[in-house]
Design a protein around this motif. Structure first.
Motif, short mmCIF file in Angstrom:
data_model
loop_
_atom_site.label_atom_id
_atom_site.label_comp_id
_atom_site.label_asym_id
_atom_site.label_seq_id
_atom_site.Cartn_x
_atom_site.Cartn_y
_atom_site.Cartn_z
N CYS A 167 0.83 -1.21 0.00
CA CYS A 167 0.00 0.00 0.00
C CYS A 167 0.86 1.25 0.00
O CYS A 167 0.57 2.23 -0.71
CB CYS A 167 -0.92 0.00 1.22
N TYR A 171 1.02 4.21 -2.79
CA TYR A 171 0.82 5.61 -2.43
C TYR A 171 1.96 6.48 -2.97
O TYR A 171 1.74 7.60 -3.43
CB TYR A 171 0.74 5.73 -0.91
N LEU A 178 -0.98 1.72 -9.51
CA LEU A 178 -2.43 1.57 -9.39
C LEU A 178 -3.00 0.60 -10.44
O LEU A 178 -3.84 -0.25 -10.11
CB LEU A 178 -3.12 2.92 -9.51
N LEU A 198 -6.84 -3.13 -1.46
CA LEU A 198 -7.68 -2.44 -0.49
C LEU A 198 -8.59 -3.42 0.23
O LEU A 198 -8.71 -3.41 1.46
CB LEU A 198 -8.51 -1.35 -1.18
N LEU A 221 -3.63 4.24 1.04
CA LEU A 221 -4.38 4.16 -0.22
C LEU A 221 -5.40 5.29 -0.33
O LEU A 221 -5.59 5.87 -1.41
CB LEU A 221 -5.08 2.81 -0.33
N VAL A 229 -9.68 5.19 -6.72
CA VAL A 229 -9.66 4.84 -5.29
C VAL A 229 -10.99 5.22 -4.64
O VAL A 229 -11.59 4.44 -3.89
CB VAL A 229 -8.49 5.55 -4.58
#
Length: 676
Positions: A167, A171, A178, A198, A221, A229
């Motif tokens: 994660c 970020y 992603l 997630l 996230l 997201v």
């Protein structure tokens, strides 16, 4: 056969140790990889052996550590992120695939745990391995295999640490990663692509082992400003529901210790009551607080709406209304703790409440007093908003409203319940929130509320305030001899000076809210047909009635009462001040602060009259209180002496309370002059 296969690699590695100094680091790394690959190939040939035991026998953890140490030595600083010879060898030898092969030994927990730790350490290298698409997909595959492993519970902590590491990497580099972590091949019926990383983290949000890593990963996230997201959280994840459930479970866990107690277990001044453990409840709300801070506003508002509807206005409110006295006190203490300074911040020398986000703090405070937060107001006509406020005011006047329940508990026969209610209400007032103050004091009925700053500039305010200050001076003159005997030494700091400094800070913070209050007061105004004649609120009446029994109250109750009255006096409303102290032309009701203080003064004179050596005894008690002693700390076999000790404590507290009221009003005059 297994030993021979591995030992042959070990012996060749040993024979080359004499020439280690002549080898490059890349060659040394390759030797370690050859040894590890021999072990891996052997495990694939015989998967039934006890590889956890053989892992230690053949020093596999040490070999893996040597590989990573060479890589770390190659890139010791953040600037050195180039692909060196050791990293080239690491990639050419497909070490990540080798680790994936070892991870496939599903019955060997020790091997799996060692591999996970190695992968985490490799991902934290200065050189970004996940920039390699094939490695990124391979690591995601490894995380998926671990997620559904039947042995997962045995390595839950390191697995959650791996998820957090991924994660954090996403970020830091959302543009590249992603697309990898969002499964483009899984379309959930028009809701978009599934955000596997997630969802895995959400599954472990409440895990005893690894839950903190899962929370940190989710927050990382949510901090990504990307519509994918936001859509994944709102439309296809259980994050919001799971977070609210975590708060509810934390609350139930905190209350579990006192739910089992009998209804009469507080009869002895709460001596038999167990205190609830607030840790899980505060931790869950702190996570919600962080989500509100970092997430997209759409996610934050959705979370607040569900928390308000499913927890605050159901579980929490029902607990405040129903149940035994001991349960009421437990809930009020838990809620008060939310608005108090966080001990962790205090240890770091900083000030901060347990909850930081105004939206969350305001929503909890509003739900306690049956007030809809401004965020929930309709954006349509002002009349609709005014009608909503009028309906809420009517609901709060109901005997079943939370406000009425809390007010009724101010005068509870149980000192601990009364004290808990007062301290909670004081904490709410200290938020300096207009809607909280309005619910407690009906300040929005003040026709001058829209221009409260202008009113504080008026001569009427100045005259009324000075008149009350003169009244306080008159009361104090009855005890001049006692005060003279207890005047601080020249080398000591005057307590009154300390009060003045605190009062200036208090009044200044209240005056800073004037601009917001004037705007919000317009929303709170009822339609002309619904404006009622100004009356003293039930809250103010209950506080003054309890204050009038000052010498029969406990020390804690009186401290809370003095804090509430000081806060009310500091608020930027002349109408409220006049209602409280009973100003000219104002109907202060049957009781006001002037009447109460005069009554207490007369009671004190009657009680002091038959006592000999009053000045000496008060001086002694004052010195004891200065050392932190209270009446309940003094043990004496003489009941009369104990009564005198208790009275002297409260007498000194009454004197300090008057000084505090005086300095607050003086500070208010100073601040109002600055407005002119």
């Amino acid at each position: 056969a297994i030993k021979a296969a591995v030992s042959s690699s070990s012996s060749s590695s040993s024979s080359s140790s004499n020439t280690t100094s002549s080898k490059s680091k890349a060659e040394l790394l390759r030797d370690h990889v050859v040894y590890l690959r021999s072990f891996s190939e052997t495990t694939q040939q015989d998967r039934a052996s006890d590889w956890d035991k053989l892992l230690i026998s053949y020093r596999i953890p040490e070999e893996l550590d040597s590989v990573l140490q060479l890589l770390e030595d190659e890139n010791p600083s953040t600037e050195s992120i180039h692909q060196g010879s050791c990293m080239m060898c690491f990639l050419e030898e497909n070490v990540m695939e080798l680790l994936n092969d070892l991870l496939s030994l599903k019955n060997s927990v020790g091997v799996q745990k060692t591999v996970i730790k190695t992968v985490i350490r490799a991902l934290r290298l200065r050189y970004e391995l996940l920039d390699n698409g094939s490695i990124a997909r391979l690591v995601m595959h490894m995380a998926q295999e671990l997620e559904y492993s039947p042995q997962r519970q045995a390595f839950a902590l390191v697995h959650c640490e791996l998820l957090y590491t991924l994660c954090d990497k996403v970020y830091r580099n959302p543009a590249s990663l992603l697309p990898v972590v969002i499964n483009e091949n899984v379309n959930t019926g028009g809701l978009g692509c599934e955000f596997l990383l997630l969802n895995w983290s959400i599954q472990h949000l409440q895990d005893a082992a690894g839950g903190e890593y899962a929370q940190r990963g989710i927050l990382a996230l949510l901090s990504i400003p990307d519509h994918r997201v936001t859509n994944a959280v709102v439309n296809h994840s259980a994050l919001i529901e799971r977070a609210v459930r975590m708060v509810d479970m934390g609350f139930q866990s905190a209350m579990k210790t006192i739910d089992s107690l009998a209804p009469g277990s507080m009869d002895e001044v709460g001596s038999r009551r167990k205190r609830p453990d607030p840790t899980p409840f505060y931790a869950s709300l702190r996570f919600v607080d962080h989500v509100v801070k970092v997430a997209d506003i759409q996610v934050a508002n959705r979370l607040l709406d569900i928390l308000d509807a499913n927890f605050l206005r159901q579980t929490m409110q029902q607990r405040l209304i129903k149940g035994s006295e001991v349960q009421h006190v437990g809930v009020m203490e838990l809620l008060r703790g939310l608005f108090e300074p966080d001990p962790m911040w205090i240890k770091q020398g900083r000030y901060g409440r347990r909850l930081q986000q105004p939206q969350l703090i305001g929503m909890i405070a509003h739900s306690i007093l049956d007030v809809s937060s401004p965020r929930r107001l309709s954006s349509s006509a002002d009349a609709e908003n005014a009608n909503l406020r009028a309906a809420e005011a009517e609901a709060r006047s109901s005997p079943c409203s939370l406000l009425q329940v809390l007010v009724d508990r101010i005068d509870s026969m149980n000192e601990e319940e009364s004290c808990a209610a007062l301290e909670l209400l004081l904490s709410l007032l200290e938020l300096n929130d207009f809607w909280v103050v309005d619910a407690l004091t009906q300040i929005s009925r003040d026709k001058a509320c829209r221009a409260c700053i202008g009113v504080l500039r008026s001569d009427a305010f100045q005259s009324s305030t000075r008149k009350f200050l003169d009244f306080l001076e008159t009361l104090q003159q009855d005890f001049d001899k006692v005060d003279e005997a207890n005047t601080p030494n020249a080398n000591e700091t005057s307590q009154e000076d300390a009060y003045r400094k605190d009062s200036i800070k208090l009044v200044s913070s209240c005056f800073q809210s004037c601009g917001e209050w004037e705007t919000e007061a317009i929303l709170a105004q009822s339609p002309p047909s619904q404006v009622e004649e100004q009356q003293t609120s039930v809250f103010i009446s209950a506080v003054l009635a309890k204050l009038s029994t000052f010498f029969t109250n406990s020390w804690r109750v009186n401290l809370a009462l003095s804090g509430i009255v000081s806060r009310l006096l500091a608020l930027p409303s002349f109408q409220l001040q006049s209602t409280l102290i009973g100003g000219e032309g104002q109907d202060g009701g049957d009781i006001d602060l002037t009447n109460v203080l005069e009554k207490l003064n007369n009671e004190a004179k009657v009680k002091l009259a038959p006592i000999e050596n009053v000045e000496e005894k008060v001086s002694k008690k004052w010195a004891e209180l200065g050392r932190g002693y209270h009446s309940h700390d003094l043990n004496s076999s003489d009941a009369e002496e104990n009564r005198d000790n208790n009275f002297f404590s409260l007498f000194i507290l009454m004197r300090e309370m008057r000084v505090e009221f005086k300095t607050v009003l003086e500070a208010k005059l100073i601040c109002s002059k600055a407005l002119r």
